[in-house]
Design a protein around this motif. Structure first.
Motif, short mmCIF file in Angstrom:
data_model
loop_
_atom_site.label_atom_id
_atom_site.label_comp_id
_atom_site.label_asym_id
_atom_site.label_seq_id
_atom_site.Cartn_x
_atom_site.Cartn_y
_atom_site.Cartn_z
N LEU A 154 16.79 -3.80 67.52
CA LEU A 154 17.34 -2.54 68.03
C LEU A 154 18.64 -2.77 68.81
O LEU A 154 19.55 -1.93 68.77
N GLY A 155 18.75 -3.91 69.50
CA GLY A 155 20.00 -4.25 70.17
C GLY A 155 21.13 -4.46 69.18
O GLY A 155 22.28 -4.08 69.43
N ILE A 156 20.81 -5.07 68.03
CA ILE A 156 21.82 -5.25 66.98
C ILE A 156 22.30 -3.88 66.49
O ILE A 156 23.51 -3.64 66.36
N LEU A 157 21.37 -2.99 66.22
CA LEU A 157 21.75 -1.64 65.77
C LEU A 157 22.52 -0.89 66.85
O LEU A 157 23.49 -0.17 66.55
N ASN A 158 22.10 -1.04 68.09
CA ASN A 158 22.79 -0.44 69.22
C ASN A 158 24.23 -0.96 69.30
O ASN A 158 25.17 -0.20 69.53
N GLY A 159 24.37 -2.28 69.11
CA GLY A 159 25.70 -2.89 69.14
C GLY A 159 26.59 -2.41 68.01
O GLY A 159 27.77 -2.13 68.22
N ILE A 160 26.02 -2.31 66.82
CA ILE A 160 26.80 -1.83 65.67
C ILE A 160 27.27 -0.40 65.93
O ILE A 160 28.42 -0.04 65.64
N GLY A 161 26.39 0.42 66.51
CA GLY A 161 26.77 1.79 66.84
C GLY A 161 27.90 1.84 67.85
O GLY A 161 28.80 2.68 67.77
N GLY A 162 27.88 0.95 68.83
CA GLY A 162 28.94 0.92 69.84
C GLY A 162 30.26 0.40 69.28
O GLY A 162 31.33 0.87 69.66
N ILE A 163 30.20 -0.56 68.36
CA ILE A 163 31.41 -1.13 67.78
C ILE A 163 32.02 -0.17 66.76
O ILE A 163 33.24 0.00 66.70
N ALA A 164 31.18 0.46 65.94
CA ALA A 164 31.66 1.27 64.83
C ALA A 164 32.42 2.52 65.26
O ALA A 164 33.43 2.86 64.67
N SER A 165 31.92 3.18 66.27
CA SER A 165 32.53 4.45 66.60
C SER A 165 32.21 4.83 68.03
O SER A 165 31.11 4.59 68.52
N GLY A 166 33.17 5.44 68.67
CA GLY A 166 32.96 5.94 70.02
C GLY A 166 32.20 7.25 70.03
O GLY A 166 31.88 7.78 71.08
N ASP A 167 31.93 7.81 68.84
CA ASP A 167 31.24 9.10 68.76
C ASP A 167 29.73 8.98 68.86
O ASP A 167 29.03 9.97 68.98
N VAL A 168 29.19 7.76 68.79
CA VAL A 168 27.74 7.58 68.81
C VAL A 168 27.19 7.82 70.21
O VAL A 168 26.15 8.44 70.38
N TYR A 169 27.88 7.36 71.21
CA TYR A 169 27.42 7.48 72.59
C TYR A 169 28.30 8.45 73.37
O TYR A 169 29.50 8.57 73.10
#
Length: 153
Positions: free
Chosen positions: A44-59
């Motif tokens: 889940l940390g890997i997925l969380n990290g990918i979400g943070g790297i990929a786009s600023g719109d996730v968080y």
């Protein structure tokens, strides 16, 4: 009477009672559960990290606070810690000798990172902190099983 008599006329001492938690299903299963939790938390940390790297719109973008970093930096932090935690979780499940101390260190690091991450995802951060506390407890508790009952590394 501390010794029991057998049919052959010899005496035997009774086996000592196990200590608290020794041999119980809870004590034996908590280390394995900690390994599973560390593995899942790492993924889940890997997925969380990918979400943070990929786009600023996730968080959600939040205001200024003391531990402010951009989301890309947080994404890389979560990705790296997630990979190490997942590998450590697999090591714990395989009963590798290095995995217990690394698991304790990773759980401590996960607690710190999720405390700093609280403004972005407060509920998820608190859940991860609780998981980290359990993992530390499970990996630091004394393993009272006899050496013959422990799996080989």
């Amino acid at each position: 009477m501390s010794q029991a008599s057998t049919s052959s006329g010899t005496t035997q001492s009774p086996a000592p009672a196990p200590g608290p938690g020794a041999g119980s299903a809870w004590a034996a299963g908590s280390t394995m559960f900690a390994g599973v939790l560390l593995l899942v938390d790492g993924i889940l940390g890997i997925l969380n990290g990918i979400g943070g790297i990929a786009s600023g719109d996730v968080y959600a973008v939040i205001g200024r606070y003391v531990f402010e970093w951009n989301l890309t930096a947080w994404g890389w932090i979560h990705l790296i810690i997630g990979v190490i935690a997942a590998v450590t979780g697999v090591g714990i499940l395989k009963n590798a000798g290095w995995a217990r101390p690394v698991g304790v260190a990773m759980a401590g690091l996960i607690i710190i990172v999720n405390f700093l991450w609280l403004p972005y995802l407060p509920l998820w951060g608190l859940i991860n902190i609780a998981i980290g506390v359990f993992v530390i407890w499970a990996l630091c508790k004394e393993d009272r099983r006899s050496p013959s009952s422990r799996p080989e590394v």
